[in-house]
Design a protein around this motif. Sequence first.
Motif, mmCIF file in Angstrom:
data_model
loop_
_atom_site.group_PDB
_atom_site.id
_atom_site.type_symbol
_atom_site.label_atom_id
_atom_site.label_comp_id
_atom_site.label_asym_id
_atom_site.label_seq_id
_atom_site.Cartn_x
_atom_site.Cartn_y
_atom_site.Cartn_z
ATOM 1 N N GLY A 13 0.712 -1.224 0.090
ATOM 2 C CA GLY A 13 -0.055 0.056 0.140
ATOM 3 C C GLY A 13 0.846 1.325 -0.018
ATOM 4 O O GLY A 13 2.053 1.207 -0.466
ATOM 5 N N PHE A 14 -0.024 2.422 0.263
ATOM 6 C CA PHE A 14 1.066 3.790 0.108
ATOM 7 C C PHE A 14 0.295 4.568 1.657
ATOM 8 O O PHE A 14 -0.835 4.419 1.871
ATOM 9 C CB PHE A 14 0.567 4.345 -0.996
ATOM 10 N N VAL A 15 1.441 5.100 2.293
ATOM 11 C CA VAL A 15 1.082 5.880 3.419
ATOM 12 C C VAL A 15 0.399 7.098 3.130
ATOM 13 O O VAL A 15 0.814 8.081 2.345
ATOM 14 C CB VAL A 15 2.266 6.212 4.197
ATOM 15 N N ASP A 16 -0.879 7.355 3.448
ATOM 16 C CA ASP A 16 -1.618 8.666 3.318
ATOM 17 C C ASP A 16 -1.307 9.501 4.158
ATOM 18 O O ASP A 16 -1.269 10.848 4.154
ATOM 19 C CB ASP A 16 -2.989 8.333 3.144
ATOM 20 N N THR A 17 -1.542 9.130 5.526
ATOM 21 C CA THR A 17 -1.471 10.069 6.710
ATOM 22 C C THR A 17 -0.584 9.462 7.861
ATOM 23 O O THR A 17 -0.729 8.328 8.230
ATOM 24 C CB THR A 17 -2.735 10.366 7.287
ATOM 25 N N VAL A 36 -3.149 3.812 5.828
ATOM 26 C CA VAL A 36 -2.544 3.335 4.627
ATOM 27 C C VAL A 36 -3.731 2.975 3.437
ATOM 28 O O VAL A 36 -4.736 2.306 3.855
ATOM 29 C CB VAL A 36 -1.712 2.096 4.819
ATOM 30 N N TYR A 37 -3.340 3.464 2.105
ATOM 31 C CA TYR A 37 -4.218 3.086 1.419
ATOM 32 C C TYR A 37 -3.629 1.869 0.469
ATOM 33 O O TYR A 37 -2.809 1.714 0.035
ATOM 34 C CB TYR A 37 -4.412 4.416 0.145
ATOM 35 N N SER A 38 -4.581 0.943 0.126
ATOM 36 C CA SER A 38 -4.344 -0.200 -0.294
ATOM 37 C C SER A 38 -5.543 -0.738 -1.264
ATOM 38 O O SER A 38 -6.630 -0.804 -1.036
ATOM 39 C CB SER A 38 -4.102 -1.371 0.596
ATOM 40 N N PRO A 39 -5.004 -0.550 -2.485
ATOM 41 C CA PRO A 39 -5.966 -1.385 -3.511
ATOM 42 C C PRO A 39 -6.696 -2.737 -3.193
ATOM 43 O O PRO A 39 -7.789 -2.781 -3.593
ATOM 44 C CB PRO A 39 -5.193 -1.329 -5.083
ATOM 45 N N ASP A 40 -5.754 -3.474 -2.615
ATOM 46 C CA ASP A 40 -6.223 -4.855 -2.428
ATOM 47 C C ASP A 40 -7.468 -4.929 -1.323
ATOM 48 O O ASP A 40 -8.324 -5.445 -1.519
ATOM 49 C CB ASP A 40 -5.189 -5.636 -1.903
#
Length: 281
Positions: A13-17, A36-40
């Motif tokens: 994923g990607f760290v958003d905040t 964390v934003y994760s497409p899965d």
Amino acid sequence: ERRVAQIRTKFDGFVDTLYVNFTGQAVRRGDPLLAVYSPDLLATQNDLIIAERDRSDLGRSLADAARARLRLWDMSAADIDRVARSGKPMRDVILRSPVTGFVIMKNATAGARVMPSDTLYEVADLTHVWVLADVYESELPYMRVSGTAQVTVGNKTLPARITFIGPVIAAQTRTASVRLELDNAAGLLKPDMYVDVILQEPAASVIAVPESAVMNTGTRSVVFIARGNGAFEPRQVATGGRANGFYEIRSGVQPGERVVVDANFLVDSESRLKSALSQMR
């Protein structure tokens, strides 16, 4: 070691905040650390929403499977229920602290990609800590697990307990590591801090002589027994612990024997001592 928690994701994923932005920040169990934003995860939440709308047995099975996947990815039960009830997926998953303590390591950066192998935070509970003391091999016979000790930091003295005695002697220092455990509710002890340690042995009756009475030749320890009329008998002894200006004598001297203790007197009587020492050869 037993009170340190590592925070990782179980998904890409990607760290958003970031909710915890610096090392040393205090957190409580359940406090948010980062989002964390994760497409899965987003796709699995959508699967859950669709399955919840299907009232058939297949729909319930698919919903249960989606819930299980989200739980395995450390999404909280409350967040899963909220998604199922509202029909709206959460873009970000919030990772929370599993323990109360202090952040001792932070690798998370806003916008960065994260993977399951990445350690994002380490949180340590410092209310109960270990102190590692280096103890000389000659003093190890006096150490025992569950024995008491005192740890001094600044002008404060804290009670401690021996919980482990290392099985290996360091070749260069001839010391072994002795682990102490103690409460640290006030936070006086910090990671990697140096402290003074007093290892305590239960009091016992032993034979002891002043330090000045023992002559160490490098290969043996000798005391001089006063025989009267200016005669002295050199006696090889086995010494033990040393405390408050005295040596413990484990063998070589009997209770009640008179031992010469004045080093200056020994120097003045050098000729007599040489004669006495020659009889030991």
